[in-house]
Design a protein around this motif. Structure first.
Motif, PDB file in Angstrom:
ATOM      1  N   MET A  21       0.814  -1.214   0.000  1.00  0.00           N
ATOM      2  CA  MET A  21       0.000   0.000   0.000  1.00  0.00           C
ATOM      3  C   MET A  21       0.854   1.273   0.000  1.00  0.00           C
ATOM      4  SD  MET A  21      -3.135  -1.031  -0.066  1.00  0.00           S
ATOM      5  CE  MET A  21      -4.084   0.371   0.454  1.00  0.00           C
ATOM      6  N   LYS A  22       2.164   1.119  -0.049  1.00  0.00           N
ATOM      7  CA  LYS A  22       3.107   2.257  -0.044  1.00  0.00           C
ATOM      8  C   LYS A  22       2.847   3.177   1.143  1.00  0.00           C
ATOM      9  CE  LYS A  22       3.887   2.228  -5.021  1.00  0.00           C
ATOM     10  NZ  LYS A  22       3.371   0.951  -5.291  1.00  0.00           N
ATOM     11  N   SER A  23       2.720   2.571   2.301  1.00  0.00           N
ATOM     12  CA  SER A  23       2.462   3.304   3.534  1.00  0.00           C
ATOM     13  C   SER A  23       3.747   3.365   4.351  1.00  0.00           C
ATOM     14  CB  SER A  23       1.367   2.592   4.328  1.00  0.00           C
ATOM     15  OG  SER A  23       1.215   3.167   5.587  1.00  0.00           O
ATOM     16  N   GLU A  24       4.064   4.551   4.847  1.00  0.00           N
ATOM     17  CA  GLU A  24       5.244   4.705   5.671  1.00  0.00           C
ATOM     18  C   GLU A  24       4.877   4.427   7.119  1.00  0.00           C
ATOM     19  OE1 GLU A  24       6.825   8.576   5.092  1.00  0.00           O
ATOM     20  OE2 GLU A  24       6.987   8.333   2.932  1.00  0.00           O
ATOM     21  N   GLY A  25       5.809   3.834   7.849  1.00  0.00           N
ATOM     22  CA  GLY A  25       5.540   3.582   9.257  1.00  0.00           C
ATOM     23  C   GLY A  25       6.668   2.821   9.907  1.00  0.00           C
ATOM     24  N   SER A  26       6.664   2.845  11.220  1.00  0.00           N
ATOM     25  CA  SER A  26       7.690   2.159  11.989  1.00  0.00           C
ATOM     26  C   SER A  26       7.349   0.676  12.120  1.00  0.00           C
ATOM     27  CB  SER A  26       7.796   2.789  13.373  1.00  0.00           C
ATOM     28  OG  SER A  26       6.606   2.554  14.105  1.00  0.00           O
ATOM     29  N   ILE A  27       8.276  -0.054  12.693  1.00  0.00           N
ATOM     30  CA  ILE A  27       8.052  -1.484  12.922  1.00  0.00           C
ATOM     31  C   ILE A  27       6.888  -1.674  13.892  1.00  0.00           C
ATOM     32  CG2 ILE A  27       9.060  -3.564  13.928  1.00  0.00           C
ATOM     33  CD1 ILE A  27      11.766  -2.604  12.822  1.00  0.00           C
ATOM     34  N   LEU A  28       6.845  -0.857  14.939  1.00  0.00           N
ATOM     35  CA  LEU A  28       5.756  -0.964  15.913  1.00  0.00           C
ATOM     36  C   LEU A  28       4.407  -0.692  15.253  1.00  0.00           C
ATOM     37  CD1 LEU A  28       4.834  -1.359  18.815  1.00  0.00           C
ATOM     38  CD2 LEU A  28       5.207   1.076  19.183  1.00  0.00           C
TER      39      LEU A  28
END
Length: 83
Positions: A21-28
């Protein structure tokens, strides 16, 4: 042991869904999205008559992945920013 399975499968499903989905985010964030996505996927599968999250297997990963993609899509609808 099942909590660990939810975290592992959810983390992997959230990570792959984030890439798709080309979503940015951290591992958490990916782990949380994956775990909530597993619930969403299980709910969606129960509506159409399929099995939900069944343990550490490919089907559970696909259910969690489906739920994560749906969750990210819905989140994207509410967080879209215009330039």
């Amino acid at each position: 042991m099942s909590i660990i399975v939810w975290i592992v499968i959810g983390g992997l499903a959230g990570w792959v869904a984030g890439i798709v989905m080309k979503s940015e985010g951290s591992i958490l964030r990916n782990v949380i999205i994956g775990i909530v996505g597993a619930f969403v996927g299980g709910f969606l599968m129960s509506i159409i008559g399929g099995q939900g999250f069944t343990g550490f297997n490919l089907w559970s990963f696909l259910v969690a992945f489906l739920g994560s993609v749906v969750l990210l899509a819905v989140m994207g609808l509410f967080t879209k920013r215009t330039a």
